[in-house]
Structure formats: structure tokens, C-alpha cells
Design an enzyme around this catalytic site. Structure first.
Site, mmCIF file in Angstrom:
data_model
loop_
_atom_site.group_PDB
_atom_site.id
_atom_site.type_symbol
_atom_site.label_atom_id
_atom_site.label_comp_id
_atom_site.label_asym_id
_atom_site.label_seq_id
_atom_site.Cartn_x
_atom_site.Cartn_y
_atom_site.Cartn_z
ATOM 1 N N GLU A 78 4.200 -10.158 5.910
ATOM 2 C CA GLU A 78 4.125 -11.181 4.866
ATOM 3 C C GLU A 78 4.861 -12.453 5.290
ATOM 4 O O GLU A 78 5.982 -12.392 5.755
ATOM 5 C CB GLU A 78 4.720 -10.651 3.551
ATOM 6 C CG GLU A 78 4.042 -9.407 3.011
ATOM 7 C CD GLU A 78 2.586 -9.631 2.618
ATOM 8 O OE1 GLU A 78 2.158 -10.797 2.531
ATOM 9 O OE2 GLU A 78 1.876 -8.623 2.411
ATOM 10 N N ARG A 88 -0.204 -5.941 -12.559
ATOM 11 C CA ARG A 88 -1.484 -5.315 -12.918
ATOM 12 C C ARG A 88 -1.238 -3.987 -13.621
ATOM 13 O O ARG A 88 -2.013 -3.552 -14.461
ATOM 14 C CB ARG A 88 -2.256 -5.119 -11.605
ATOM 15 C CG ARG A 88 -3.587 -4.431 -11.664
ATOM 16 C CD ARG A 88 -4.189 -4.341 -10.249
ATOM 17 N NE ARG A 88 -3.277 -3.704 -9.291
ATOM 18 C CZ ARG A 88 -3.138 -2.391 -9.136
ATOM 19 N NH1 ARG A 88 -3.840 -1.542 -9.852
ATOM 20 N NH2 ARG A 88 -2.286 -1.902 -8.238
ATOM 21 N N CYS A 141 6.667 -5.982 -4.872
ATOM 22 C CA CYS A 141 6.847 -6.352 -3.463
ATOM 23 C C CYS A 141 6.953 -7.857 -3.279
ATOM 24 O O CYS A 141 7.774 -8.333 -2.480
ATOM 25 C CB CYS A 141 5.715 -5.789 -2.600
ATOM 26 S SG CYS A 141 5.822 -3.995 -2.429
ATOM 27 N N HIS A 165 4.016 -4.965 4.558
ATOM 28 C CA HIS A 165 3.201 -4.101 3.707
ATOM 29 C C HIS A 165 2.484 -3.105 4.611
ATOM 30 O O HIS A 165 1.877 -3.497 5.613
ATOM 31 C CB HIS A 165 2.161 -4.936 2.936
ATOM 32 C CG HIS A 165 2.520 -5.145 1.500
ATOM 33 N ND1 HIS A 165 2.477 -6.377 0.903
ATOM 34 C CD2 HIS A 165 2.911 -4.272 0.529
ATOM 35 C CE1 HIS A 165 2.837 -6.252 -0.377
ATOM 36 N NE2 HIS A 165 3.099 -4.990 -0.631
HETATM 37 N N1 PCA Z 1 4.326 -1.558 -3.200
HETATM 38 C C1 PCA Z 1 4.265 -2.344 -4.416
HETATM 39 C C2 PCA Z 1 5.637 -2.237 -5.022
HETATM 40 C C3 PCA Z 1 6.261 -1.054 -4.373
HETATM 41 C C4 PCA Z 1 5.434 -0.779 -3.193
HETATM 42 O O1 PCA Z 1 5.681 0.061 -2.306
HETATM 43 C C5 PCA Z 1 3.749 -3.756 -4.201
HETATM 44 O O2 PCA Z 1 2.952 -3.983 -3.270
HETATM 45 O O3 PCA Z 1 4.113 -4.658 -4.958
#
Ligand code: PCA
Length: 202
Positions: A78, A88, A141, A165
Site C-alpha cells: 500500500e 462495509r 486496514c 495486504h
Molecule cells: N483486513 C481488514 C482489516 C483487518 C484485516 O486483516 C482490511 O482490509 O481493512
């Protein structure tokens, strides 16, 4: 150098979260960098305070957070966190903010400060699918991506932060054959390579 590496607890009905599963499997030291591992809750109200407390306690040079991105087939590095929470689904506390700023006095967005492009290049060289991402979404996140950047910008300007991610583990999609996943071994290799890249650039 010291790297605080965080992973989330499971959310959204999943039994596991690949982020904390993978963080747990990392060694204590990679390429001379000491890793401080921290599990954080998938909670808008509790995730950032947990990270802030760990920064105060351990004084890491870099904060690298990791989260699950179901549906992704690659590691997404990111580059941006935006000043917006718009959930959501409810978080693990049943809290579902909509159209809310993360920091009322903060800028619209921050760029992450880890060497994102170099991490993607390294992962690809190692044969691990990876992509630069320009949106971490608007759930917890993104809140962590933005919130840690804001915290460092206002209180700890010499520290770096970033967010990865990662896809589902195969076990999470065993009964959903259309969903992409990444093996546990490859996820460990990916986080290890990311830490090595951060340490080499420090
Ligand atoms: N993914 C979520 C929040 C916690 C996680 O592991 C997200 O992409 O926001």
C-alpha cells in the site's frame, strides 16, 4: 534496527487471519533487524491505540502492518492511506463508521514511507505475485495505514511506516474454489523479503 510488525485477529466470520498467522511464523531477527510482533484487533477503536502503545514501549524504527485482503491474488504494497473510514461490515466490536474522518485535523491522505516499489520488485524477482496499491480501502486496514502515518508525522518524524495486504490462506477458501489464495510458505517468504528490503534500505 527494530521493526514493529503487526497482524490482525480474524474478522468477518473467518476462522483465521493470514496476517497474524504469518507474522507469528517469522523469526525474531531478519537481516540484522529485530522484529517485534504484535497482534492487533480488527477494531476501529482499539487497533491504533495498541500500535501507539507498542511504539512508546519498544521505540521501533519502522512500523510494518499486515492485513488480509480477501479476493486478492497478490501481495499488495500500500502506498496511500486516506482520511476516511467507511465500513462495509461491522468491525470486531460491532462498530461500523460511515463517512467519518480518521483524524479531524489531519490531511486528506498520507503516503507510506517504506520503500514500496523496491519491495514489489524484490517479491517479483523471487517469483511472488506482488503489486503496488494506491488504495487500502476504507476499513480498519486503511485506518491503520493512515493512522500510523499521522502518528509518525505528528509525534515520531524519524520513523517509517507501511502496510502490506495479503491474500487468503488456502485453508480459508477450501470450499470456495473461485477465490484466490497464497500458500503459508509463500506468505512467510513474502514478509521475510519485505523486511529484508526495508532493512537493506534503512
Ligand atoms: N483486513 C481488514 C482489516 C483487518 C484485516 O486483516 C482490511 O482490509 O481493512
Amino acid at each position: 534496527m527494530k521493526i514493529l510488525i503487526t497482524g490482525f485477529d480474524p474478522f468477518g466470520g473467518e476462522a483465521v487471519n493470514p496476517s497474524i498467522e504469518t507474522v507469528r511464523l517469522l523469526p525474531e531477527k531478519i537481516a540484522g533487524a529485530d522484529l517485534i510482533k504484535l497482534e492487533i484487533p480488527t477494531s476501529f477503536q482499539r487497533a491504533l491505540p495498541a500500535i501507539e502503545k507498542a511504539i512508546e514501549k519498544y521505540d521501533p524504527d519502522v512500523v510494518l502492518s499486515v492485513g488480509q485482503a480477501g479476493g486478492n491474488a497478490a501481495i499488495a504494497v500500500e502506498r496511500v492511506g486516506i482520511n476516511l473510514s467507511d465500513a462495509r461490515i461491522p468491525d470486531n466490536d460491532g462498530f461500523q463508521p460511515m463517512d467519518e474522518p480518521i483524524a479531524a485535523d489531519g490531511p486528506a491522505a498520507y503516503f507510506t514511507t517504506i520503500p514500496a516499489r523496491r519491495i514489489v520488485e524484490r517479491l517479483r524477482r523471487d517469483g511472488i505475485p506482488a503489486v503496488l496499491s494506491y488504495s487500502a480501502g476504507t476499513f480498519v486496514c486503511n485506518q491503520v495505514t493512515y493512522g500510523v502515518c499521522h502518528l509518525l508525522a505528528t509525534r515520531f518524524p524519524k520513523k517509517q511506516s507501511g502496510f502490506l495486504h495479503i491474500p487468503y490462506l488456502p485453508s480459508q477458501v477450501a470450499d470456495r474454489p473461485q477465490e484466490p489464495s497464497m500458500s503459508q510458505d509463500m506468505l512467510v517468504a513474502a514478509l521475510t523479503a519485505a523486511v529484508e528490503t526495508i532493512a537493506a534500505a534503512w
